[in-house]
Write a protein that holds these residues in place. Structure first.
Motif, PDB file in Angstrom:
ATOM      1  N   GLU A   1      33.090  28.087  -0.766  1.00 18.25           N
ATOM      2  CA  GLU A   1      33.781  28.133   0.515  1.00 18.25           C
ATOM      3  C   GLU A   1      34.950  27.151   0.513  1.00 18.25           C
ATOM      4  O   GLU A   1      36.021  27.429   1.048  1.00 18.25           O
ATOM      5  CB  GLU A   1      32.814  27.790   1.655  1.00 18.25           C
ATOM      6  N   THR A   2      34.731  25.987  -0.110  1.00 17.83           N
ATOM      7  CA  THR A   2      35.767  24.950  -0.144  1.00 17.83           C
ATOM      8  C   THR A   2      35.951  24.432  -1.562  1.00 17.83           C
ATOM      9  O   THR A   2      34.981  24.010  -2.189  1.00 17.83           O
ATOM     10  CB  THR A   2      35.378  23.765   0.767  1.00 17.83           C
TER      11      THR A   2
ATOM     12  N   GLU B   1      33.344  24.806  -7.792  1.00 18.35           N
ATOM     13  CA  GLU B   1      34.236  24.052  -6.900  1.00 18.35           C
ATOM     14  C   GLU B   1      35.486  23.562  -7.620  1.00 18.35           C
ATOM     15  O   GLU B   1      36.592  23.639  -7.084  1.00 18.35           O
ATOM     16  CB  GLU B   1      33.464  22.878  -6.293  1.00 18.35           C
TER      17      GLU B   1
ATOM     18  N   TYR C   1      39.375  24.716  -7.264  1.00 21.20           N
ATOM     19  CA  TYR C   1      40.320  23.644  -6.940  1.00 21.20           C
ATOM     20  C   TYR C   1      41.604  23.777  -7.764  1.00 21.20           C
ATOM     21  O   TYR C   1      42.715  23.699  -7.234  1.00 21.20           O
ATOM     22  CB  TYR C   1      39.651  22.299  -7.210  1.00 21.20           C
TER      23      TYR C   1
END
Length: 476
Positions: free
Chosen positions: A84-85, A100, A104
């Motif tokens: 999600e992030t 992640e 990124y």
């Protein structure tokens, strides 16, 4: 009669248009990229013929076997979903962390390299990649990649690496190993997740092709080849010593004194070299501020040349100007931004040097262009041709072909660029037929060459090493 005359006029008009289109197409004037290609090839050919005596290059450190695979098919195979992030990690220890950090850097199209602390987890990733038909296996590591390129460019090379006899088969025949290859040597493995421009992963889309490298090294981490390399350099008597691969010690998981001692050994080697031996430092992805400071304060004062990409340039400039290290920089910086950063970096590093060496060369390679800065009257010659050679090498390596296919390339650099962000700075128009722009500033010469960006990517991992080595080999 009037109708026939009108038809003849139209016919002649159409014929003239066809002839003009054909003329411009044959001369490349309807395609700026083709004109730039012709101009770069012409500049490359102006490089003087090598002396009958081979230039000697000693380069360290480390080696590995690279597993190249495609990022999106791999995460699909592993059932790793887009997070999600996006989130930055200095060290990886889970599938979640991989997701992640991939997101990124993926959404910026930025290159990165990270250590995996969980060896079993890393082995599970490499085992999965080995089973994928799209995966490829090559000799890797900054030093071997640069060594092979130096050898291709006609240099005699001493390589500071410990590797297996199987891995050594991938080395150019003119390369001498400082540490003999053995059948029982366990090669470190690097897993390279590659992706193209415009690839999508959930809500993320990459603005350019690039790669994320993950590893769980031990031999490279401990710089096991260092002592043998130092001993061999004395008798090899190189014209150039190259230091690379130190990013393996980023976020060092063992006693910090071990790393500091290794850096001190390298420093003592550099100090011991005669001034007639040029020294080049090749930067790589380093995010631990303490380690980067150690490199800047202990090693860079003792080198003649530094090579880097846009991410590494931003990190170094951030450090020397008292700002924080940048985890991810603009993947396609303006020429003016890069040149200003190069001027700042040069000024800051010269202040750290005590007179035994004077930094006289910087080379920054980005997606869109090559920028080379050299001191006037230094031993670094042929900057224009070296910039052209580096630009051509970028396409050849990434596309995986010595012959450049005009249908597999594109220009990213604008038709003109400013030489600085300062108000009133000169703007230089890129001459497509003579595309390498060079000019003098105070005691330094600057050259900027546009890249012909490969649109059919075979590999990106190792591109910077090949580009940098090709450029510096041209200037020996």
């Amino acid at each position: 009669m009037e109708y026939k005359q009108l038809s003849a006029t139209k016919f002649l008009t159409i014929l003239a248009a066809v002839v003009l289109v054909y003329y411009y197409r044959e001369n490349g004037e309807d395609d700026p990229a083709r004109s730039v290609l012709t101009g770069l090839l012409r500049a490359e050919k102006r490089l003087p013929t090598k002396d009958s005596v081979q230039k000697k290059v000693a380069i360290g450190f480390g080696s590995c076997m690279d597993i190249f695979t495609r990022a999106m098919p791999f995460v699909d195979e592993m059932g790793i979903n887009p997070p999600e992030t996006p989130l930055h990690h200095d060290v990886l220890d889970s599938n979640k962390g991989l997701a992640e950090i991939l997101a990124y850097f993926f959404e910026y199209g930025a290159a990165a390299e990270r250590y995996v602390s969980d060896r079993d987890l890393f082995n599970s990733w490499t085992d999965a990649a080995k089973q994928m038909d799209i995966s490829r296996f090559l000799l890797g590591g900054n030093a071997p990649a640069m060594a092979n390129r130096f050898a291709i460019e006609g240099c005699s090379v001493l390589l500071g690496s410990k590797m297996s006899t199987e891995a050594a088969k991938h080395l150019h025949t003119s390369i001498k190993l400082a540490s003999n290859a053995t059948s029982d040597q366990v090669d470190d493995i690097h897993l390279i997740f590659e992706y193209d421009k415009g690839e999508k992963w959930g809500k993320y889309e990459s603005p350019r092709g690039n790669r994320l490298i993950v590893h769980s090294d031990y031999s490279n981490l401990m710089m096991e080849s260092l002592s043998d390399f130092i001993a061999e350099v004395v008798t090899f008597k190189p014209n150039l010593v190259v230091v690379s691969g130190l990013q393996m010690m980023d976020n060092f998981p063992f006693d910090q004194n071990i790393r500091s001692n290794k850096i001190n050994e390298i420093k003592n080697l550099l100090i011991s070299l005669p001034k007639s031996t040029l020294i080049h430092f090749e930067m790589a992805s380093i995010v631990e501020e303490k380690f980067l400071k150690e490199i800047v304060n202990e090693l860079l004062p003792n080198v003649d040349s530094v090579g880097m990409n846009e991410q590494e340039l931003a990190n170094l400039v951030g450090l020397v100007t008292g700002k924080s290290v940048t985890h991810v920089a603009n993947a396609n910086p303006r020429v003016a931004t890069a040149l200003d950063d190069m001027r700042q970096l040069l000024s800051s590093l010269l202040e750290l040097q005590n007179g035994s060496r004077q930094l006289s060369r910087l080379h920054v390679h980005t997606l869109a262009y090559q920028a080379i800065m050299t001191q006037e009257n230094s031993r670094w010659k042929y900057s224009e041709m070296a910039a052209a050679k580096a630009a051509l090498t970028a396409n050849r390596y990434v596309c995986g072909s010595v012959e450049i296919d005009p249908n597999k390339m594109r220009l990213v650099l604008d038709q003109s660029f400013s030489v600085s962000l300062a108000t009133g700075s000169e703007r230089i128009a890129v001459n497509q037929k003579d595309p390498v722009s060079c000019w003098n500033e105070k005691d330094y010469n600057l050259c900027v060459a546009p890249n012909l960006v490969c649109t059919h990517i075979l590999q990106t991992g190792g591109a910077g090493d090949n580009i940098s080595a090709a450029g510096i080999a041209s200037q020996l």
